[in-house]
Structures are given as structure tokens and as C-alpha cells.
Motif scaffolding. Structure first.
Motif, PDB file in Angstrom:
ATOM      1  N   GLY A   1      -7.343  58.086  56.309  1.00 41.09           N
ATOM      2  CA  GLY A   1      -7.444  56.701  56.757  1.00 41.09           C
ATOM      3  C   GLY A   1      -8.940  56.578  57.451  1.00 41.09           C
ATOM      4  O   GLY A   1      -8.962  55.659  58.610  1.00 41.09           O
ATOM      5  N   VAL A   2      -9.844  57.117  56.780  1.00 39.13           N
ATOM      6  CA  VAL A   2     -11.596  56.994  57.152  1.00 39.13           C
ATOM      7  C   VAL A   2     -12.016  56.426  55.983  1.00 39.13           C
ATOM      8  O   VAL A   2     -11.542  56.702  54.662  1.00 39.13           O
ATOM      9  N   SER A   3     -13.394  56.407  55.991  1.00 40.26           N
ATOM     10  CA  SER A   3     -14.154  56.016  54.896  1.00 40.26           C
ATOM     11  C   SER A   3     -14.742  57.253  54.264  1.00 40.26           C
ATOM     12  O   SER A   3     -14.655  58.456  54.966  1.00 40.26           O
ATOM     13  N   ARG A   4     -15.346  57.263  53.240  1.00 44.48           N
ATOM     14  CA  ARG A   4     -15.801  58.565  52.294  1.00 44.48           C
ATOM     15  C   ARG A   4     -16.996  58.960  53.428  1.00 44.48           C
ATOM     16  O   ARG A   4     -17.353  59.941  53.576  1.00 44.48           O
ATOM     17  N   PHE A   5     -17.556  57.688  53.638  1.00 46.04           N
ATOM     18  CA  PHE A   5     -18.890  57.977  54.651  1.00 46.04           C
ATOM     19  C   PHE A   5     -18.481  59.054  55.800  1.00 46.04           C
ATOM     20  O   PHE A   5     -19.272  59.874  56.233  1.00 46.04           O
ATOM     21  N   THR A   6     -17.463  58.680  56.507  1.00 43.68           N
ATOM     22  CA  THR A   6     -16.857  59.303  57.516  1.00 43.68           C
ATOM     23  C   THR A   6     -16.684  61.003  57.419  1.00 43.68           C
ATOM     24  O   THR A   6     -16.782  61.875  58.064  1.00 43.68           O
ATOM     25  N   VAL A   7     -15.849  61.174  56.076  1.00 39.37           N
ATOM     26  CA  VAL A   7     -16.021  62.294  55.366  1.00 39.37           C
ATOM     27  C   VAL A   7     -17.178  63.226  55.195  1.00 39.37           C
ATOM     28  O   VAL A   7     -17.087  64.314  55.687  1.00 39.37           O
ATOM     29  N   TYR A   8     -18.128  62.475  54.755  1.00 39.98           N
ATOM     30  CA  TYR A   8     -19.400  63.123  54.591  1.00 39.98           C
ATOM     31  C   TYR A   8     -19.985  63.417  55.837  1.00 39.98           C
ATOM     32  O   TYR A   8     -20.667  64.535  55.984  1.00 39.98           O
ATOM     33  N   ASN A   9     -20.024  62.589  56.878  1.00 39.09           N
ATOM     34  CA  ASN A   9     -20.366  62.908  58.129  1.00 39.09           C
ATOM     35  C   ASN A   9     -19.813  64.089  58.844  1.00 39.09           C
ATOM     36  O   ASN A   9     -20.497  64.918  59.474  1.00 39.09           O
ATOM     37  N   TYR A  10     -18.381  64.151  58.658  1.00 40.75           N
ATOM     38  CA  TYR A  10     -17.694  65.413  59.171  1.00 40.75           C
ATOM     39  C   TYR A  10     -18.100  66.784  58.259  1.00 40.75           C
ATOM     40  O   TYR A  10     -18.473  67.639  59.235  1.00 40.75           O
ATOM     41  N   LEU A  11     -18.618  66.476  57.118  1.00 41.23           N
ATOM     42  CA  LEU A  11     -18.898  67.897  56.361  1.00 41.23           C
ATOM     43  C   LEU A  11     -20.150  68.254  56.727  1.00 41.23           C
ATOM     44  O   LEU A  11     -20.791  69.320  56.975  1.00 41.23           O
TER      45      LEU A  11
END
Length: 127
Positions: free
Chosen positions: A109-119
Motif C-alpha cells: 500500500g505504498v508507492s514504488r518510490f517508497t519501496v525504492y527509498n526503503y531499498l
């Protein structure tokens, strides 16, 4: 598993079943093996064949397993737990699958941008 009664009770089948389940694979009779199925033998006798999942199915299986482990939909997890889920998925190769980031972002339930930030956050910590 569509097997003869003795095969499902074979100690080897019982032993490998949790691993096959965790991978999202399926167990079939050795005589039903096809293509990329892996036939496993015990003491020289073919006992079971393992049908490996497609990579995209594996990602769905991983997400479902993580959801079961947490007891709630992944989108309901707090930020820190979502970051932990992304780390687990990265170690399991989830982002090497086509549309992996999009699939994970949707499940969390997050954006792709958020996933990339986590990574990126995790990668910058390890450097």
C-alpha cells in the motif's frame, strides 16, 4: 499430490514437504514429472517430483506467506515493519522479478518510490 498412498507417507516426502510448501512448489508422482520438474530419489528409488513455481508465482507466494506471518494485510503494517518486509523480500530476490517493485508496492500500500527509498536506505546503511 495425486500419488499412490504409500508415497505421501514416505518419510522423505514428509521431510521435504515443508520446504516445497515454503517455496510455493508442488509435489507430483515421479512418473508425472515434466519439463523442469525435479525428481527426488531416496535410496536409489524415485519417490517424488517437485514442480517449481514460476518466479512471478513465487513472489505472490512470498507476499502471502509474509501476510500470514504478520497476521494482517501487509498494507496495514507500520512503516518500520514494511521496511523489514522489503529487506526480507530483497534477500529472497523479489526485486529481480519483472514488475517486482510494483507488485510489492501494491501489496504494501505504498508507492514504488517508497519501496525504492526503503531499498536505498538499507543499501546506504550497509556501505
Amino acid at each position: 499430490m495425486g500419488e499412490e498412498p504409500h508415497a505421501s507417507a514416505h518419510p522423505f516426502v514428509v521431510a521435504v514437504k515443508p520446504l516445497v510448501d515454503a517455496m510455493g512448489g508442488a509435489m507430483v508422482e515421479p512418473g508425472q514429472a515434466q519439463g523442469d520438474d525435479v525428481v527426488l530419489a531416496w535410496e536409489g528409488e524415485d519417490v517424488v517430483a517437485v514442480r517449481l513455481p514460476h518466479l512471478s508465482d513465487s513472489l505472490d507466494h512470498l507476499l502471502a506467506e509474509l501476510e500470514r506471518r504478520h497476521g494482517v494485510p501487509l498494507a496495514q503494517l507500520d512503516r518500520r515493519t514494511k521496511q523489514s518486509v522489503v529487506r526480507i523480500l530483497e534477500t529472497r530476490g523479489a526485486f529481480s522479478v519483472r514488475h517486482g517493485v510494483e507488485t510489492v508496492a501494491g501489496a504494501l500500500g505504498v508507492s514504488r518510490f517508497t519501496v525504492y527509498n526503503y531499498l536505498n536506505r538499507d543499501n546506504s546503511r550497509s556501505e
